[in-house]
Design a protein around this motif. Structure first.
Motif, short mmCIF file in Angstrom:
data_model
loop_
_atom_site.label_atom_id
_atom_site.label_comp_id
_atom_site.label_asym_id
_atom_site.label_seq_id
_atom_site.Cartn_x
_atom_site.Cartn_y
_atom_site.Cartn_z
N GLY A 6 63.09 20.59 -38.20
CA GLY A 6 61.82 20.38 -39.27
C GLY A 6 60.56 20.90 -38.66
N LEU A 7 60.53 20.46 -37.15
CA LEU A 7 59.22 21.02 -36.47
C LEU A 7 59.21 22.57 -36.36
CD1 LEU A 7 59.40 18.64 -33.37
CD2 LEU A 7 57.74 18.70 -35.38
N LEU A 8 60.45 23.12 -36.38
CA LEU A 8 60.22 24.64 -36.29
C LEU A 8 60.00 25.25 -37.74
CD1 LEU A 8 63.49 25.33 -34.33
CD2 LEU A 8 61.10 25.58 -33.42
N ALA A 9 60.54 24.57 -38.45
CA ALA A 9 60.14 24.87 -40.05
C ALA A 9 58.69 24.78 -40.37
CB ALA A 9 60.92 24.15 -41.14
N ALA A 10 58.13 23.64 -39.93
CA ALA A 10 56.70 23.25 -40.31
C ALA A 10 55.94 24.47 -39.26
CB ALA A 10 56.33 21.87 -39.87
N GLY A 11 56.36 24.74 -38.03
CA GLY A 11 55.70 25.62 -37.37
C GLY A 11 55.73 27.33 -37.80
N ILE A 13 56.00 27.66 -41.33
CA ILE A 13 55.06 27.56 -42.71
C ILE A 13 53.57 27.54 -41.99
CG2 ILE A 13 54.21 26.00 -44.38
CD1 ILE A 13 57.23 25.13 -44.56
N ALA A 14 53.29 27.01 -41.02
CA ALA A 14 51.80 26.77 -40.79
C ALA A 14 51.26 28.28 -39.98
CB ALA A 14 51.70 25.74 -39.25
N LEU A 15 52.29 28.88 -39.39
CA LEU A 15 51.89 30.17 -38.98
C LEU A 15 51.99 31.26 -40.08
CD1 LEU A 15 53.73 30.60 -35.62
CD2 LEU A 15 51.20 30.39 -35.78
N GLY A 16 52.71 31.20 -40.94
CA GLY A 16 52.46 31.92 -42.34
C GLY A 16 51.21 31.87 -42.98
N LEU A 17 51.02 30.62 -43.43
CA LEU A 17 49.88 30.13 -44.23
C LEU A 17 48.55 30.23 -43.38
CD1 LEU A 17 51.05 27.18 -46.24
CD2 LEU A 17 51.00 29.50 -46.95
N GLY A 18 48.75 30.05 -42.12
CA GLY A 18 47.38 30.22 -41.12
C GLY A 18 47.20 31.50 -40.58
N ALA A 19 47.90 32.58 -41.10
CA ALA A 19 47.79 33.84 -40.57
C ALA A 19 46.34 34.51 -40.37
CB ALA A 19 48.69 34.81 -41.36
N PRO A 20 45.54 34.37 -41.18
CA PRO A 20 43.98 34.71 -41.03
C PRO A 20 43.58 34.16 -39.49
CG PRO A 20 44.43 34.36 -43.12
CD PRO A 20 45.41 33.76 -42.70
N GLY A 21 43.63 32.82 -39.52
CA GLY A 21 43.21 32.23 -38.24
C GLY A 21 43.81 32.55 -36.97
N VAL A 22 45.40 32.95 -37.11
CA VAL A 22 45.93 33.12 -35.95
C VAL A 22 45.48 34.55 -35.47
CG1 VAL A 22 48.22 33.88 -35.05
CG2 VAL A 22 47.83 31.59 -36.27
N LEU A 23 45.19 35.53 -36.55
CA LEU A 23 44.65 36.90 -36.34
C LEU A 23 43.38 37.10 -35.66
CD1 LEU A 23 45.98 38.82 -39.59
CD2 LEU A 23 46.89 38.97 -37.35
N ILE A 24 42.51 36.16 -36.19
CA ILE A 24 41.03 36.02 -35.54
C ILE A 24 41.37 35.50 -34.18
CG2 ILE A 24 38.91 34.72 -35.64
CD1 ILE A 24 39.18 34.88 -38.77
N LEU A 25 42.09 34.47 -33.92
CA LEU A 25 42.40 34.11 -32.39
C LEU A 25 42.80 35.04 -31.68
CD1 LEU A 25 42.41 31.54 -30.52
CD2 LEU A 25 44.67 31.07 -31.28
N LEU A 26 43.91 35.93 -32.06
CA LEU A 26 44.48 37.06 -31.22
C LEU A 26 43.45 38.08 -31.08
CD1 LEU A 26 47.97 37.19 -32.66
CD2 LEU A 26 47.36 36.40 -30.73
N GLN A 27 42.63 38.22 -32.09
CA GLN A 27 41.49 39.40 -31.99
C GLN A 27 40.47 39.15 -30.74
OE1 GLN A 27 38.98 40.08 -35.30
NE2 GLN A 27 38.18 41.84 -34.34
N ARG A 28 40.24 37.64 -30.67
CA ARG A 28 39.38 37.40 -29.58
C ARG A 28 39.95 37.47 -28.05
NH1 ARG A 28 37.71 31.65 -32.23
NH2 ARG A 28 36.33 32.49 -34.09
#
Length: 190
Positions: A6-11, A13-28
């Protein structure tokens, strides 16, 4: 076990839906490494709300289908190693040859590995009644190198055993012959 899944599935989903935030963080994090960086937020064109709605509908449809299928089909429980059959017979047994065969084929030149296959029956091509598989191998290193050396050592040992008869005369003769041989070799070695 379910919590870890369940934790891996939630992770995911969170990374899939939060991709814009993750991309901005990676850009920084990567800006100091590059001279010119295009903004990564322009690459994300799907609205997050719409994506969540599609994901929710898909997950709900899959859950409803599985719930309906579980009511229609009875649940069968078997031991894990029975592969769903329920009654294992010796014919279904996996032998050790299935694990060792790839290695035997790989080193086939050293072992003269061969498989003799015999298929019998009326329509043996499509419906064989009896299948006999006989793997054969010969260890070449053992039969061509070690065995001749062992035979030679055994013959030498048998010859030396003939000298061990218990006769003092034979022992004195052997020592005298050895002394003469050592004197002859010593003369040429100097």
């Amino acid at each position: 076990m379910l919590l870890a899944q369940g934790l891996l599935a939630a992770g995911c989903i969170a990374l899939g839906l939060g991709a814009p935030g993750v991309l901005i963080l990676l850009q920084r994090l990567t800006v100091p490494l590059a001279r010119r960086v295009e903004p990564l937020t322009s690459a994300w064109t799907i609205p997050t709300g719409m994506l969540m709605l599609v994901l929710g509908i898909t997950a709900g449809a899959a859950a409803a289908w599985m719930a309906g299928a579980s009511r229609r089909l009875p649940v069968r429980s078997y031991i894990t190693w029975e592969c769903g059959f329920g009654d294992l017979t010796p014919r279904m047994q996996v032998a050790a040859a299935s694990f060792s065969q790839p290695i035997a084929r790989m080193f086939g030149a050293l072992f003269r590995y061969a498989v003799h296959l015999h298929i019998d029956g009326v329509s043996r091509r499509l419906f064989p009644e009896e299948i006999t598989v006989e793997p054969t191998m010969e260890a070449l290193l053992e039969s061509r190198v070690y065995s001749p050396v062992v035979r030679m050592v055994n013959r030498l040992g048998d010859w030396v055993a003939l000298l061990q008869t218990g006769s003092i005369h034979l022992y004195l003769l052997t020592m005298f012959g050895t002394l003469l041989l050592l004197l002859a070799v010593g003369r040429y070695v100097r």
